[in-house]
Scaffold this active site. Structure first.
Site, mmCIF file in Angstrom:
data_model
loop_
_atom_site.group_PDB
_atom_site.id
_atom_site.type_symbol
_atom_site.label_atom_id
_atom_site.label_comp_id
_atom_site.label_asym_id
_atom_site.label_seq_id
_atom_site.Cartn_x
_atom_site.Cartn_y
_atom_site.Cartn_z
ATOM 1 N N ASP A 41 38.040 37.022 -1.562
ATOM 2 C CA ASP A 41 37.830 37.440 -2.938
ATOM 3 C C ASP A 41 37.467 38.922 -2.997
ATOM 4 O OD1 ASP A 41 38.328 34.904 -3.806
ATOM 5 O OD2 ASP A 41 36.225 34.358 -4.091
ATOM 6 N N LYS B 68 39.947 37.533 -8.153
ATOM 7 C CA LYS B 68 38.681 37.170 -8.802
ATOM 8 C C LYS B 68 37.904 38.406 -9.237
ATOM 9 C CE LYS B 68 39.336 32.785 -8.383
ATOM 10 N NZ LYS B 68 39.652 31.970 -9.558
ATOM 11 N N MET C 14 27.699 37.366 -12.631
ATOM 12 C CA MET C 14 28.924 37.748 -13.357
ATOM 13 C C MET C 14 28.635 38.017 -14.834
ATOM 14 S SD MET C 14 31.384 34.864 -11.577
ATOM 15 C CE MET C 14 30.178 33.566 -11.921
#
Length: 488
Positions: A250, A272, A385
């Site tokens: 990722d 991602k 996130m």
């Protein structure tokens, strides 16, 4: 090369140690591990050597050294504090071609004792030719981390099959290739992961089928890469990173960690990245299955921990449905790693008795979370996130009862040399992001524990992780005090 590396068989053979102190005891202990027959000559013995004498584990000559003591010895070590005695021992042994070691005097040595990693019967010896024993020990500690203790048991297991394999495969070159394939493949992995019975069964099958029958089954390693600092990887993660044929990684996996992957492994970037998913999750799941069915060892490398907002559960669910063997290796999750390097304890008896992890990922411009549960006193909330949705997070926390002056922090690229820590409040944090061009990966920490950052910050990017950082401020961090409107 000043010294020729060699391993000597000493079992039952006469060796001499001159000296009776703690250093002599350490040398005697090494010789006894090799099952040597040890004689110690010294007027007196330290407590440890006296105990060995009481157990009849050593022979003791209770006097000073005499020239004839070296006669008929296969190896001699001088470990006294008398330089004249040490030199005499060396001269006599050199004259008789007897291997001799004089502790801490390489110029008098016929051989030196290396720093060792002992996974008997597997052994690794490291030497600097006597120039820097401390450096040799440092290298040993690094090598130790790459050699699990189970390798010793694996070597012992393989030893029991050598004769059978030799009878089965007469050609030496083919036999070498057989062992290389076997020890780089599933037998070793089964053994090191604790499945020793399965490893023996696989080894039995391999011996019976010989070199022509190859194991066509692949495997997936779901590995947490941690928050960014390569030193925070687990031993098992490092080992599997060196085994992989192909790596699916990722965006959050740092370049420094990717450098530790096996050099000839195929690298596949799964994306991602915020608003830029190179591969949808369903395609990643199918990719892992396809690669494993091609017989490849697949490293699925994820930032942080694969089971904390890493969608690792979805991936292994697919693997289980398809019958694909897999392993899961936890990693240090971003909350633990970034908070620790920012000097922000996630729990503290005076400030927070609960800890909550939440995802701040926007969906259709909003974040669907249990805000009443998150906006509680005396707890720490960590948002993963959440950079893009930060204004929404701060607004919802305030709207659901959290005071607007609640301390909050941003940790950008935590644990790395690019780390920045920005401290403000729920009210000021969105403005801080605008002012300082904050980029992902960034973690958001909300709660009274954030106030401890100013006092407990210890990690200073750009320097060694030493005590001096305890007395320094972040040279490249914009530090915002709570209640000052977000201004430095």
């Amino acid at each position: 090369m000043d010294f020729f590396p060699i391993f000597m068989r000493l079992e039952g053979r006469p060796c001499l140690v001159v000296g009776g102190g703690p250093i002599a005891y350490r040398k005697v202990s090494l010789l006894r591990k090799a099952h040597a027959r040890v004689t110690v000559v010294s007027p007196a013995l330290c407590g440890e050597l006296q105990a060995l004498k009481g157990q009849d584990a050593i022979e003791h000559l209770a006097r000073g050294f005499e020239d004839d003591d070296v006669v008929d010895r296969v190896l001699v070590i001088a470990a006294t504090d008398d330089q004249q005695v040490n030199r005499r021992v060396s001269e006599l042994c050199m004259q008789r071609s007897i291997p001799v070691n004089v502790v801490d005097q390489p110029e008098l040595c016929g051989f030196i004792t290396p720093s060792m990693v002992d996974r008997s019967p597997l052994q690794v010896a490291i030497s600097t030719g006597g120039s820097s024993p401390v450096l040799a020990r440092l290298f040993r500690s690094r090598i130790e981390s790459f050699i699990p203790a189970a390798y010793g048991r694996l070597a012992a297991l393989v030893e029991g099959y050598r004769l059978r394999v030799k009878e089965r495969i007469a050609d030496g070159e083919l036999r070498r290739r057989f062992w290389e394939r076997l020890l780089e493949g599933p037998v070793t992995e089964l053994f090191l992961s604790g499945r020793e019975d399965a490893a023996r069964e696989a080894l039995d099958r391999a011996v019976e089928t010989g070199l022509d029958q190859r194991d066509s089954g692949g495997e997936v390693f779901l590995v947490g890469a941690g928050p960014g600092d390569p030193d925070l990887l687990t031993f098992r993660a490092l080992r599997l990173m060196q085994l992989a044929d192909v790596v699916v990684h990722d965006n959050l996996v740092s370049p420094a960690i990717l450098e530790l992957v096996r050099r000839d492994a195929e690298m596949i970037y799964a994306g991602k990245k915020r608003n830029q998913h190179t591969l949808p999750q369903e395609d990643i799941n199918r990719l892992l299955v396809r690669l494993a069915k091609e017989g490849k060892r697949v490293l699925r490398l994820k930032g942080g921990d694969p089971f904390i907002f890493g969608r690792g559960g979805e991936e292994i669910d697919t693997l289980m449905q398809e019958g694909i063997p897999f392993q899961v290796v936890p990693g240090i999750t971003a909350a633990a790693g970034c908070a620790a390097f920012a000097g922000i304890p996630l729990t503290h008896r005076d400030y927070a008795q609960a800890l909550v992890f939440a995802t701040g990922h926007l969906r259709d411009g909003t974040i669907d979370l249990n805000w009443n549960m998150l906006a509680q006193p005396r707890q720490t909330v960590v948002f993963y996130m959440g950079l893009l949705g930060l204004p929404v997070i701060c607004r919802e926390m305030i709207d659901h009862g959290m005071p607007s002056n609640t301390p909050a922090a941003l940790v950008e690229q935590g644990t790395t040399q690019n780390q920045r820590v920005m401290v403000g409040t729920l009210e000021t944090l969105p403005e801080i992001v605008k002012d300082h061009d904050v980029q992902p990966p960034t973690l958001i920490i909300v709660g009274e524990v954030v106030t401890l950052h100013e006092r407990l910050q210890w990690f200073k990017p750009g320097t060694d992780h030493t005590a001096e950082s305890l007395f320094s401020t972040h040279g490249q961090v914009h530090h915002h005090r709570v209640g000052t409107g977000g201004k430095p």
